[in-house]
Design a protein around this motif. Structure first.
Motif, mmCIF file in Angstrom:
data_model
loop_
_atom_site.group_PDB
_atom_site.id
_atom_site.type_symbol
_atom_site.label_atom_id
_atom_site.label_comp_id
_atom_site.label_asym_id
_atom_site.label_seq_id
_atom_site.Cartn_x
_atom_site.Cartn_y
_atom_site.Cartn_z
ATOM 1 N N CYS A 1 35.492 23.765 36.839
ATOM 2 C CA CYS A 1 34.899 24.812 37.668
ATOM 3 C C CYS A 1 35.509 26.177 37.358
ATOM 4 C CB CYS A 1 35.083 24.501 39.152
ATOM 5 S SG CYS A 1 34.299 22.950 39.683
ATOM 6 N N MET B 1 34.321 30.788 36.872
ATOM 7 C CA MET B 1 33.285 31.809 36.767
ATOM 8 C C MET B 1 32.515 31.692 35.456
ATOM 9 S SD MET B 1 35.714 35.057 35.935
ATOM 10 C CE MET B 1 36.877 34.989 34.566
ATOM 11 N N GLY B 2 31.337 32.298 35.446
ATOM 12 C CA GLY B 2 30.519 32.304 34.249
ATOM 13 C C GLY B 2 31.220 33.000 33.095
ATOM 14 N N LYS C 1 33.704 26.982 30.348
ATOM 15 C CA LYS C 1 33.606 25.625 30.919
ATOM 16 C C LYS C 1 32.810 24.695 30.013
ATOM 17 C CE LYS C 1 31.571 27.101 34.612
ATOM 18 N NZ LYS C 1 31.542 28.529 34.237
ATOM 19 N N ASP D 1 26.674 22.676 33.871
ATOM 20 C CA ASP D 1 26.127 23.865 34.545
ATOM 21 C C ASP D 1 25.269 23.488 35.751
ATOM 22 O OD1 ASP D 1 25.870 26.585 34.859
ATOM 23 O OD2 ASP D 1 24.065 26.724 33.635
ATOM 24 N N TRP E 1 24.464 24.090 39.453
ATOM 25 C CA TRP E 1 24.670 25.267 40.286
ATOM 26 C C TRP E 1 24.768 24.951 41.769
ATOM 27 C CZ3 TRP E 1 24.164 30.808 39.296
ATOM 28 C CH2 TRP E 1 24.246 31.125 37.930
ATOM 29 N N THR F 1 30.268 20.421 35.021
ATOM 30 C CA THR F 1 30.757 21.792 34.996
ATOM 31 C C THR F 1 29.950 22.603 36.002
ATOM 32 O OG1 THR F 1 29.239 22.687 33.310
ATOM 33 C CG2 THR F 1 31.227 21.548 32.534
ATOM 34 N N SER F 2 30.614 23.510 36.691
ATOM 35 C CA SER F 2 29.931 24.307 37.710
ATOM 36 C C SER F 2 30.701 25.588 37.973
ATOM 37 C CB SER F 2 29.791 23.512 39.013
ATOM 38 O OG SER F 2 29.140 24.283 40.013
ATOM 39 N N ARG F 3 29.963 26.626 38.319
ATOM 40 C CA ARG F 3 30.602 27.865 38.758
ATOM 41 C C ARG F 3 31.103 27.734 40.191
ATOM 42 N NH1 ARG F 3 27.116 32.839 36.201
ATOM 43 N NH2 ARG F 3 26.498 31.812 34.274
ATOM 44 N N ASN F 4 30.585 26.775 40.912
ATOM 45 C CA ASN F 4 30.843 26.643 42.345
ATOM 46 C C ASN F 4 31.690 25.404 42.614
ATOM 47 O OD1 ASN F 4 30.807 26.574 45.120
ATOM 48 N ND2 ASN F 4 28.571 26.564 45.305
ATOM 49 N N LYS G 1 40.398 23.824 37.055
ATOM 50 C CA LYS G 1 40.013 25.232 37.010
ATOM 51 C C LYS G 1 40.732 25.901 35.842
ATOM 52 C CE LYS G 1 39.512 25.421 42.054
ATOM 53 N NZ LYS G 1 39.975 26.074 43.310
#
Length: 524
Positions: free
Chosen positions: A71, A73-74, A78, A155, A157, A181-184, A199
């Motif tokens: 996890c 940020m874009g 990741k 990815d 979301w 994998t995720s931004r959140n 992270k």
């Protein structure tokens, strides 16, 4: 100009198919992407991360993690990290089946499951493509019980995406493993509270520089001819100072406090820079402005205090004294600077009137006693005075709490083309635009003027206005009669106005109201 942004978007993920559907149930997203996953050609840093996560994935002890999540940020890397793990020799040896699917913000549940199953049992592709949702879930459960698999959801979301898939991934022990994998990070927690969440850290200065060179030229050689770039969030603050040949620099428009850095980006040494956009005092070192003597275009945001505004003005004046200085466009955004304190209004007035600085765009968010303290314009006979050095073409105001009508001052700005006045810019009751005012205004927005009851527009005012928005001015009784003279008006937007106001334009039965003639010349 070479744009590094395009190069950064290439993560060596090769699209193999893309399908769309128009017959999915309402509310479902329409597009699905699937990708092969070669090992990344460029991989800098994260080597220890790879080994750590591989160990977790091949761990078969009773307390091993059923889910591994990456996890952050874009742009952090990741997907690249997950690709490296997916292609690791230990992973290929340990798992009998590997499947990779990219979810993103648009997905179709059946398509995702089909892609996974085709990766795991490609010999049954035709039958898989003909399965309904229930059969796909049933077959997925069967395969995972019979075959040790690693499935990667890249990815992802939202929790909605997982909820659409979770029937095929029940909680509990399994010989198969899941990686996402995720931004959140909340998505990872929603999938499985007992999973391992990793992270990745931002690259250090040396790693950032190495990756930048590799991405820019694919060779790692020096960037002597590299002239333009967009900055992505993973760049170290010290990388920029090494690019002494840089001509054009575009920073993120959002505040980069997600980087976890305590110190600011540095720009010293970039004396050849001609374009610098989105410079922000909250994460950029404002004293570095004085070294940028060749700037042609600059957009800068000052936040938090008049001291910041004063230092910014001091540095701009210093570079303006340079013989090579030729700033053609300056955009300034002033946020939460308490302009009434110290000499904030005086500094702004100096900024507005400094002819060499060519201030074209100004945005002020915060209380202003009166606009005349910033824009020193007044009538002398039939002419304007003190306006020849004011070059502003776009003005954006909000939370100004002006009690006096600002229009008599603002309409004298000779080059003003866009005027956007948002929440509580004006808290008075009456407003007037005079016959000779706003000679070049083309766009006007009036939003949330809580006390405005009457607006008067004289014939001849705003002669080339083409766009007008009026929204949430809840005490305004009617449109000004002078709108009938605005022959250039092409777009009129009226939102969230009282019913009585709306009825004066068009009644509920569709008939024209008593004020309709004022805007009948505007195309619907």
């Amino acid at each position: 100009m070479s744009l590094l942004f395009n190069l950064f978007s290439d993560y060596n993920i090769i699209p193999t198919s893309e399908s769309t559907s128009s017959n999915r149930e309402s509310g479902k997203l329409k597009r699905f992407h699937s990708f092969t996953t070669p090992e990344p050609e460029l991989f800098v840093g994260f080597h220890e991360d790879v080994e750590c996560l591989v160990r977790h994935l091949v761990d078969e002890t009773h307390d091993s993690y059923p889910l591994i999540s990456i996890c952050g940020m874009g742009g952090l890397g990741k997907t690249t990290l997950a690709q490296k793990i997916y292609n690791h020799s230990a992973i290929k040896t340990h798992f009998a089946g590997l499947a990779w699917v990219s979810i993103s913000r648009k997905w179709q549940t059946d398509r995702v499951l089909q892609r996974i199953l085709i990766c795991l049992v490609p010999e049954n592709k035709e039958s898989i493509l003909n399965m309904d949702s229930n059969k796909l879930v049933e077959y997925m459960l069967h395969i995972k019980e019979r075959k040790k698999c690693l499935i990667v959801l890249d990815d992802i979301w939202s929790t909605d995406a997982w909820d659409a898939l979770k029937a095929a991934f029940p909680a509990g022990k399994s010989i198969s493993k899941l990686m996402l994998t995720s931004r959140n990070v909340e998505v990872a927690k929603h999938v499985n509270l007992n999973g391992f969440i990793h992270k990745p850290e931002c690259l250090n200065p040396e790693q950032s520089w190495e990756l930048l060179k590799l991405k820019a030229l694919h060779t790692g050689n020096c960037l002597d001819t590299f002239e333009g770039m967009y900055v992505l969030p993973w760049l170290s603050r010290d990388v920029l100072v090494k690019l002494d040949c840089l001509r054009h620099l575009y920073l993120p428009i959002f505040k980069v406090n997600v980087l976890g850095r305590k110190s600011n980006f540095r720009f010293n040494g970039l004396s050849k820079l001609e374009t610098l956009e989105n410079f922000d005092s909250s994460w950029c070192d404002i004293k570095d402005l004085r070294d940028l003597i060749n700037l042609r275009k600059l957009t800068v945001t000052g936040r938090g205090s008049c001291n910041i505004l004063e230092e910014m003005m001091k540095n701009l004046v210093e570079i303006a004294s340079s013989p090579s200085f030729c700033l053609r466009y300056l955009g300034v955004c002033v946020l939460y600077c308490h302009l009434r304190l110290k000499n904030g209004l005086t500094i702004l007035k100096q900024l507005v009137c400094a002819e060499k600085l060519n201030l074209r765009h100004l945005r002020i968010h915060g209380r202003i006693p009166e606009v005349g303290l910033i824009f020193p314009v007044r009538y002398v006979g039939d002419n304007y005075a003190h306006v020849s050095t004011i070059h502003i073409t776009s003005l954006n105001l909000s939370r100004s709490y002006l009690e006096e009508d600002p229009m008599p001052i603002l309409e004298m700005l000779p080059m003003l083309g866009d005027l956007f006045m948002f929440t509580d810019t004006f808290v008075g009751r009456k407003m007037m635009c005079s016959a000779t005012g706003f000679p070049k205004l083309t766009n006007l927005c009036l939003y949330e003027f809580p006390n405005l009851e009457k607006w008067r527009v004289e014939k001849g005012s705003m002669p080339i206005l083409s766009y007008l928005l009026i929204e949430s001015c809840n005490k305004l009784k009617e449109l000004p009669k002078g709108l009938v003279f605005l022959n250039s008006l092409q777009v009129l937007r009226i939102y969230q106005m009282p019913q009585d106001f709306n009825d004066r334009l068009t009644r509920n039965d569709g008939d024209e109201g008593p004020d309709f003639h004022k805007i009948s010349h505007v195309d619907p």
